[in-house]
Each structure stands twice: as structure tokens, then as C-alpha cells.
Design a protein around this motif. Structure first.
Motif, PDB file in Angstrom:
ATOM      1  N   ASN A  37       0.809  -1.222   0.000  1.00 49.88           N
ATOM      2  CA  ASN A  37       0.000   0.000   0.000  1.00 49.88           C
ATOM      3  C   ASN A  37       0.844   1.275   0.000  1.00 49.88           C
ATOM      4  OD1 ASN A  37      -2.146  -1.713   0.053  1.00 49.88           O
ATOM      5  ND2 ASN A  37      -2.853  -1.158   2.077  1.00 49.88           N
ATOM      6  N   TYR A  38       2.074   1.202   0.480  1.00 52.82           N
ATOM      7  CA  TYR A  38       2.929   2.393   0.524  1.00 52.82           C
ATOM      8  C   TYR A  38       3.375   2.835  -0.861  1.00 52.82           C
ATOM      9  CZ  TYR A  38       3.291   1.228   5.500  1.00 52.82           C
ATOM     10  OH  TYR A  38       3.021   0.934   6.806  1.00 52.82           O
ATOM     11  N   PHE A  39       3.415   1.918  -1.792  1.00 52.71           N
ATOM     12  CA  PHE A  39       3.841   2.262  -3.149  1.00 52.71           C
ATOM     13  C   PHE A  39       2.895   3.248  -3.817  1.00 52.71           C
ATOM     14  CE2 PHE A  39       6.581  -1.358  -2.616  1.00 52.71           C
ATOM     15  CZ  PHE A  39       7.686  -1.052  -3.395  1.00 52.71           C
ATOM     16  N   GLU A  40       1.626   3.206  -3.475  1.00 48.82           N
ATOM     17  CA  GLU A  40       0.645   4.107  -4.084  1.00 48.82           C
ATOM     18  C   GLU A  40       1.025   5.567  -3.878  1.00 48.82           C
ATOM     19  OE1 GLU A  40      -3.225   3.084  -2.605  1.00 48.82           O
ATOM     20  OE2 GLU A  40      -2.971   0.982  -3.150  1.00 48.82           O
ATOM     21  N   ALA A  41       1.557   5.892  -2.719  1.00 47.23           N
ATOM     22  CA  ALA A  41       1.874   7.278  -2.384  1.00 47.23           C
ATOM     23  C   ALA A  41       3.122   7.798  -3.089  1.00 47.23           C
ATOM     24  CB  ALA A  41       2.041   7.420  -0.872  1.00 47.23           C
ATOM     25  N   VAL A  42       4.027   6.908  -3.485  1.00 45.18           N
ATOM     26  CA  VAL A  42       5.316   7.368  -4.011  1.00 45.18           C
ATOM     27  C   VAL A  42       5.682   6.782  -5.371  1.00 45.18           C
ATOM     28  CG1 VAL A  42       6.250   7.870  -1.727  1.00 45.18           C
ATOM     29  CG2 VAL A  42       6.567   5.586  -2.710  1.00 45.18           C
ATOM     30  N   ALA A  43       4.788   6.078  -6.002  1.00 44.93           N
ATOM     31  CA  ALA A  43       5.109   5.398  -7.267  1.00 44.93           C
ATOM     32  C   ALA A  43       5.675   6.356  -8.311  1.00 44.93           C
ATOM     33  CB  ALA A  43       3.877   4.694  -7.814  1.00 44.93           C
ATOM     34  N   HIS A  44       5.166   7.567  -8.364  1.00 44.78           N
ATOM     35  CA  HIS A  44       5.621   8.538  -9.367  1.00 44.78           C
ATOM     36  C   HIS A  44       7.038   9.046  -9.106  1.00 44.78           C
ATOM     37  CE1 HIS A  44       4.031  10.866  -6.065  1.00 44.78           C
ATOM     38  NE2 HIS A  44       4.716  11.904  -6.506  1.00 44.78           N
ATOM     39  N   LEU A  45       7.592   8.792  -7.919  1.00 43.15           N
ATOM     40  CA  LEU A  45       8.957   9.214  -7.583  1.00 43.15           C
ATOM     41  C   LEU A  45       9.997   8.130  -7.850  1.00 43.15           C
ATOM     42  CD1 LEU A  45       8.227  10.975  -4.166  1.00 43.15           C
ATOM     43  CD2 LEU A  45       8.619  12.071  -6.390  1.00 43.15           C
ATOM     44  N   ILE A  46       9.529   6.921  -8.125  1.00 42.27           N
ATOM     45  CA  ILE A  46      10.425   5.779  -8.329  1.00 42.27           C
ATOM     46  C   ILE A  46      10.792   5.678  -9.807  1.00 42.27           C
ATOM     47  CG2 ILE A  46      10.641   3.274  -8.123  1.00 42.27           C
ATOM     48  CD1 ILE A  46       8.505   3.436  -5.875  1.00 42.27           C
TER      49      ILE A  46
END
Length: 83
Positions: A37-46
């Protein structure tokens, strides 16, 4: 070649509250590991070519072991967590 592991906290979840250090760790990562679930918040930064490994709750030991394996293989690993 040895890699590096950076553990970052995403805080309460709002992107405006991420520190510069967290943003840098994510954008420089060649692998990112965390609770799915944490990936949803930062996916665009990866970075698009980064290896992303996610799993469910209570899988902390497996995530840590994978982070060490990837770092030993030369990856710049960012482990994402809450708070």
C-alpha cells in the motif's frame, strides 16, 4: 560491488510532507521494497527501471532479507515504511 540500503519513513502519507532526503532516496533507487500500500503514495517518484518489491503486512523479515540480498548484489535499495 556493494550496494546501499536506505530506510525511509513516508510520514502520514501526504506527499507535501516528504522530506528531500526521502525524495532523493526514492529517485536514486535501483530497487524499492515495502508494504504494497505504501507504493501508491510514491510510485511517481520511483524510476521506471527500478525493481519494485512489495508484499503484505507482517512480512518485515522477508523485506529486510531481500533488501540485504539486493544490496549485496550492488543495488541502491530504498526500503519504504510508514511514519
Amino acid at each position: 560491488m556493494s550496494g546501499k540500503i536506505t530506510v525511509v519513513g513516508l510520514g502520514p502519507g501526504h506527499e507535501n510532507l516528504l522530506t528531500g532526503e526521502v525524495r532523493q532516496a526514492l529517485t536514486n533507487a535501483t530497487a524499492v521494497i515495502g508494504y504494497r500500500n505504501y507504493f501508491e503514495a510514491v510510485a511517481h517518484l520511483i524510476p521506471g527501471d527500478a525493481l519494485c518489491i512489495s508484499n503484505g503486512m507482517k512480512q518485515e523479515t522477508a523485506r529486510a532479507e531481500k533488501a540485504f540480498d539486493l544490496a549485496k548484489a550492488g543495488h541502491r535499495v530504498t526500503v519504504i515504511s510508514s511514519g
